[in-house]
Design a protein around this motif. Structure first.
Motif, mmCIF file in Angstrom:
data_model
loop_
_atom_site.group_PDB
_atom_site.id
_atom_site.type_symbol
_atom_site.label_atom_id
_atom_site.label_comp_id
_atom_site.label_asym_id
_atom_site.label_seq_id
_atom_site.Cartn_x
_atom_site.Cartn_y
_atom_site.Cartn_z
ATOM 1 N N VAL A 77 25.985 -51.956 -15.063
ATOM 2 C CA VAL A 77 26.980 -51.600 -14.057
ATOM 3 C C VAL A 77 26.305 -50.943 -12.859
ATOM 4 N N ALA A 78 25.364 -50.032 -13.116
ATOM 5 C CA ALA A 78 24.636 -49.388 -12.030
ATOM 6 C C ALA A 78 23.869 -50.417 -11.199
ATOM 7 N N GLU A 79 23.296 -51.412 -11.871
ATOM 8 C CA GLU A 79 22.557 -52.448 -11.154
ATOM 9 C C GLU A 79 23.492 -53.294 -10.291
ATOM 10 N N ALA A 80 24.688 -53.580 -10.811
ATOM 11 C CA ALA A 80 25.653 -54.368 -10.032
ATOM 12 C C ALA A 80 26.127 -53.574 -8.814
ATOM 13 N N ILE A 81 26.382 -52.282 -8.996
ATOM 14 C CA ILE A 81 26.778 -51.438 -7.862
ATOM 15 C C ILE A 81 25.702 -51.463 -6.790
ATOM 16 N N ASP A 82 24.446 -51.316 -7.217
ATOM 17 C CA ASP A 82 23.338 -51.287 -6.262
ATOM 18 C C ASP A 82 23.191 -52.624 -5.545
ATOM 19 N N VAL A 327 51.414 -54.984 -4.028
ATOM 20 C CA VAL A 327 51.454 -53.589 -4.469
ATOM 21 C C VAL A 327 50.071 -52.942 -4.444
ATOM 22 N N SER A 328 49.012 -53.740 -4.484
ATOM 23 C CA SER A 328 47.658 -53.192 -4.454
ATOM 24 C C SER A 328 47.464 -52.354 -3.195
ATOM 25 N N PRO A 329 47.111 -51.076 -3.314
ATOM 26 C CA PRO A 329 46.970 -50.214 -2.130
ATOM 27 C C PRO A 329 45.898 -50.746 -1.191
ATOM 28 N N GLY A 330 46.252 -50.856 0.080
ATOM 29 C CA GLY A 330 45.301 -51.363 1.063
ATOM 30 C C GLY A 330 44.395 -50.284 1.610
ATOM 31 N N GLY A 331 43.736 -50.619 2.689
ATOM 32 C CA GLY A 331 42.698 -49.758 3.237
ATOM 33 C C GLY A 331 41.351 -50.183 2.679
ATOM 34 N N PHE A 332 40.278 -49.782 3.352
ATOM 35 C CA PHE A 332 38.950 -50.157 2.879
ATOM 36 C C PHE A 332 38.560 -49.318 1.667
ATOM 37 N N LEU A 333 37.830 -49.924 0.775
ATOM 38 C CA LEU A 333 37.493 -49.325 -0.516
ATOM 39 C C LEU A 333 35.982 -49.145 -0.644
ATOM 40 N N ALA A 334 35.581 -48.488 -1.732
ATOM 41 C CA ALA A 334 34.165 -48.479 -2.106
ATOM 42 C C ALA A 334 33.897 -49.821 -2.789
ATOM 43 N N TYR A 335 33.729 -50.861 -1.971
ATOM 44 C CA TYR A 335 33.696 -52.223 -2.498
ATOM 45 C C TYR A 335 32.566 -52.452 -3.495
ATOM 46 N N GLU A 336 31.448 -51.739 -3.310
ATOM 47 C CA GLU A 336 30.356 -51.939 -4.251
ATOM 48 C C GLU A 336 30.772 -51.533 -5.668
ATOM 49 N N HIS A 337 31.691 -50.575 -5.778
ATOM 50 C CA HIS A 337 32.189 -50.170 -7.092
ATOM 51 C C HIS A 337 33.215 -51.171 -7.613
ATOM 52 N N VAL A 338 34.138 -51.571 -6.765
ATOM 53 C CA VAL A 338 35.164 -52.520 -7.199
ATOM 54 C C VAL A 338 34.528 -53.831 -7.650
ATOM 55 N N LEU A 339 33.596 -54.332 -6.867
ATOM 56 C CA LEU A 339 32.998 -55.639 -7.162
ATOM 57 C C LEU A 339 32.099 -55.613 -8.397
ATOM 58 N N ALA A 340 31.731 -54.424 -8.836
ATOM 59 C CA ALA A 340 30.870 -54.314 -10.032
ATOM 60 C C ALA A 340 31.671 -54.235 -11.325
ATOM 61 N N ILE A 341 32.988 -54.248 -11.253
ATOM 62 C CA ILE A 341 33.801 -54.197 -12.479
ATOM 63 C C ILE A 341 33.454 -55.324 -13.456
ATOM 64 N N PRO A 342 33.269 -56.580 -12.995
ATOM 65 C CA PRO A 342 32.943 -57.635 -13.961
ATOM 66 C C PRO A 342 31.692 -57.354 -14.789
ATOM 67 N N ALA A 343 30.757 -56.571 -14.257
ATOM 68 C CA ALA A 343 29.551 -56.240 -15.022
ATOM 69 C C ALA A 343 29.908 -55.420 -16.253
ATOM 70 N N ALA A 344 30.901 -54.535 -16.124
ATOM 71 C CA ALA A 344 31.352 -53.740 -17.269
ATOM 72 C C ALA A 344 32.053 -54.615 -18.290
ATOM 73 N N VAL A 345 32.882 -55.540 -17.812
ATOM 74 C CA VAL A 345 33.573 -56.459 -18.721
ATOM 75 C C VAL A 345 32.554 -57.322 -19.468
ATOM 76 N N GLU A 346 31.539 -57.768 -18.742
ATOM 77 C CA GLU A 346 30.496 -58.590 -19.371
ATOM 78 C C GLU A 346 29.741 -57.798 -20.437
ATOM 79 N N LEU A 347 29.467 -56.523 -20.171
ATOM 80 C CA LEU A 347 28.779 -55.696 -21.163
ATOM 81 C C LEU A 347 29.622 -55.569 -22.426
#
Length: 450
Positions: A77-82, A327-347
């Motif tokens: 997950v840390a590697e995906a965030i990076d 319903v998903s709250p808008g505004g800009f996000l910490a995208y590097e964290h959001v996009l790394a979620i699949p790495a956790a699911v894969e683990l």
């Protein structure tokens, strides 16, 4: 002479041996961990829990028994965030192009697909949030409810759940009722829990809000049976009067071998930065496809699958029927964290959801078994595995919960206390833990209660 299980536990309380987790040691190898990465499976196909532990950069000189609270990012997950951080730093506008085109694989869609696959639902049913609190707020503040209707919840739920309901009720004018599901958590009974919910639902009840695993006591309630009660209450009701089951599922999600989208709830709120080990600041609200029209959007959405909201804004036309992306709250996000979620699911997939659930259950059952016979220690979490999850709540005679956690901290054992009106000390073992950690905690508590 060999000792049976009961003798081992009695010996622990007498200070002779530390054995409550002994039965797990046949699947533990080479502890403490040595340097270097390892495959997550042994030659015989079993999970190498030592290799799993190596993925977490937790301080090795502490015993970590509070990881349910806030996650340590495991290595994948840390590697995906990076990876995504570097990509965004090199080309910040990439995220806008990638979100709305197929050229980069639509990474936000990949996130929802991973969560839906793990949950047993569909990507279109996922509303991305930052945490459980935000997910609950989206559900209750968006709820289409009349002043003559009510929200039914329990006396055991968390601040975030109760306050989301209270704020929504103040805005809509509806009423709120709080009911107890059990009198004493240690003796909670599944049939009693279900009967109390069933008796409490009236024709005015528009929503039933419950928590899957109570972080106040460790009680795990039978969500499927509660869902069946709500379904019966809905027979013959008009759609506008439909009773919706809203579940705070964070302390069951990813430590139970369950497809949460098939539990029978209408909405399921959870953070992913606890038991799933996804990046901090991520979560979601899952909802049945036919339940989303019962909500209104609360915060303007930026979800690329919800472009109808932008069209309605530009044309000043009414919004169409609500769906999850609205319903998903808008505004800009910490995208590097959001996009790394699949790495956790894969683990989780590599380790195996069933293996994770079994490991967590065994470690925490070992703690409860030892705690149940410790002098001056009262265990408040049920021993029944059907009614307990990945945490144990207890109190020590003569000490406050904070004093218990402070004394354990002095021994470099990380635990927490529950932030409720009636508070207990809490111990929680995850997949980064070993039987030795359970022994260490029980030994410290034995010394504390001597």
């Amino acid at each position: 002479m060999s000792l049976d299980r009961r003798q081992m536990l009695l010996s622990l309380t007498a200070g002779i041996v530390a054995a409550p987790a002994q039965r797990l040691r046949n699947i533990v190898t080479d502890w403490p961990p040595s340097a270097g990465p390892r495959a997550l499976r042994l030659a015989n196909g079993a999970v190498d829990w030592r290799a799993v532990r190596e993925l977490f950069p937790l301080a090795p000189d502490w015993t970590h028994l509070a990881s349910f609270l806030f996650v340590s990012h495991p290595k994948p997950v840390a590697e995906a965030i990076d990876k995504f951080r570097r990509k965004l730093d090199a080309d910040p506008v990439w995220i806008e192009l990638a979100a709305f085109t197929d050229s980069e694989g639509r990474p936000l869609e990949a996130v929802k697909r991973a969560l839906a696959d793990y949950s047993g639902g569909k990507p279109a049913e996922i509303c991305l949030t930052s945490n459980t609190t935000g997910a609950l707020a989206m559900a209750y503040h968006g709820l289409r409810i009349r002043p003559n209707q009510e929200i039914l919840t329990t006396q055991h739920d968390h601040y975030s759940h109760h306050e989301s309901i209270r704020y929504a009720a103040a805005r809509s004018g509806c009423s709120v009722r709080y009911v107890p599901l059990y009198d004493k958590p240690a003796s909670a009974n599944a049939q009693q829990i279900v009967e109390r919910v069933e008796r409490a639902i009236t024709t005015k009840t528009r929503a039933v809000g419950v928590t899957w695993v109570h972080s106040s006591s460790g009680v795990k309630i039978p969500i499927e049976s509660v869902a069946a009660v709500v379904a019966r209450a809905n027979r013959g009701r008009a759609d506008a009067d439909r009773c919706l089951l809203i579940v705070d599922g964070v302390h069951g999600f990813a430590n139970q071998d369950v497809d949460v989208a098939r539990l029978g709830a209408d909405f399921f709120a959870t953070g992913t930065h606890k038991w799933l080990f996804a990046p901090r600041g991520t979560g979601f609200l899952w909802g049945r496809s036919d339940a989303w029209p019962h909500l209104r959007p609360t915060i303007p959405a930026f979800d690329p699958d919800g472009l109808e909201t932008w069209d309605a804004w530009k044309e000043q036309t009414p919004l169409p029927a609500t769906k999850a992306p609205f319903v998903s709250p808008g505004g800009f996000l910490a995208y590097e964290h959001v996009l790394a979620i699949p790495a956790a699911v894969e683990l989780h997939g590599k380790i195996g959801r069933g293996n994770i659930a079994a490991r967590i259950a065994e470690l925490n059952d070992a703690f409860r078994e030892g705690a149940a016979i410790s002098p001056r220690l009262t265990l408040h979490t049920p021993r029944d595995p059907a009614l307990s999850g990945g945490m144990s709540c207890f109190e020590v005679a003569g000490l406050t919960p904070d004093q218990v956690t402070q004394r354990l901290t002095a021994k470099r054992i990380r635990t927490t206390s529950s932030p409720y009106k009636v508070s207990y000390a809490r111990v929680s073992a995850g997949i980064m833990n070993f039987p030795e950690d359970i022994d260490t905690a029980l030994r410290a508590l034995r010394e504390m209660t001597a």
